[in-house]
Design a protein around this motif. Structure first.
Motif, short mmCIF file in Angstrom:
data_model
loop_
_atom_site.label_atom_id
_atom_site.label_comp_id
_atom_site.label_asym_id
_atom_site.label_seq_id
_atom_site.Cartn_x
_atom_site.Cartn_y
_atom_site.Cartn_z
N ARG A 105 109.61 37.17 -51.04
CA ARG A 105 108.70 36.60 -50.07
C ARG A 105 107.28 36.55 -50.60
NH1 ARG A 105 110.83 34.47 -45.34
NH2 ARG A 105 112.67 35.61 -44.75
N ASN A 106 106.88 37.57 -51.36
CA ASN A 106 105.52 37.60 -51.90
C ASN A 106 105.30 36.47 -52.89
OD1 ASN A 106 104.79 39.80 -50.38
ND2 ASN A 106 105.32 41.28 -51.97
N ALA A 107 106.30 36.15 -53.68
CA ALA A 107 106.17 35.07 -54.65
C ALA A 107 106.02 33.74 -53.93
CB ALA A 107 107.39 35.04 -55.57
N GLU A 108 106.77 33.53 -52.85
CA GLU A 108 106.67 32.29 -52.10
C GLU A 108 105.31 32.17 -51.42
OE1 GLU A 108 109.92 32.16 -49.36
OE2 GLU A 108 111.41 31.96 -50.95
N THR A 109 104.80 33.28 -50.91
CA THR A 109 103.49 33.25 -50.26
C THR A 109 102.39 32.97 -51.27
OG1 THR A 109 104.40 35.30 -49.30
CG2 THR A 109 102.46 34.41 -48.29
N ASN A 110 102.50 33.56 -52.46
CA ASN A 110 101.49 33.31 -53.49
C ASN A 110 101.48 31.84 -53.91
OD1 ASN A 110 100.51 35.91 -53.60
ND2 ASN A 110 101.92 36.54 -55.23
N ILE A 111 102.65 31.26 -54.03
CA ILE A 111 102.73 29.85 -54.43
C ILE A 111 102.13 28.98 -53.34
CG2 ILE A 111 104.33 27.96 -54.89
CD1 ILE A 111 106.16 30.03 -56.22
N LYS A 112 102.45 29.27 -52.09
CA LYS A 112 101.90 28.48 -50.99
C LYS A 112 100.38 28.61 -50.93
CE LYS A 112 105.94 28.61 -47.98
NZ LYS A 112 106.49 29.10 -46.71
#
Length: 68
Positions: A2-9
């Motif tokens: 989830r952290n990786a997806e949030t960073n990308i967004k």
């Protein structure tokens, strides 16, 4: 995960936000630059008119010579 997806967004969103800030800058123009541009446009228009009239005159003369 989830952290990786949030960073990308967040990175994608930040790119769009930076571009919006650049658009809000005011533009200033120097009056001398504008006046010089107007002068150059007038000169180029007068040259175009001269070339057109010379070409039209030449065409008429050649057409007249071919008829007579």
């Amino acid at each position: 995960m989830r952290n990786a997806e949030t960073n990308i967004k967040n990175k994608i969103i930040s790119r769009y936000l930076e571009k919006d800030q650049v658009k809000t800058q005011t533009k200033s123009s120097d009056i001398n630059v504008l006046l010089n541009r107007i002068e150059l446009n007038k000169k180029s228009e007068s040259r175009k008119k001269l070339y057109f009239s010379a070409a039209a005159s030449t065409g008429l003369i050649l057409f007249g010579l071919m008829i007579f």
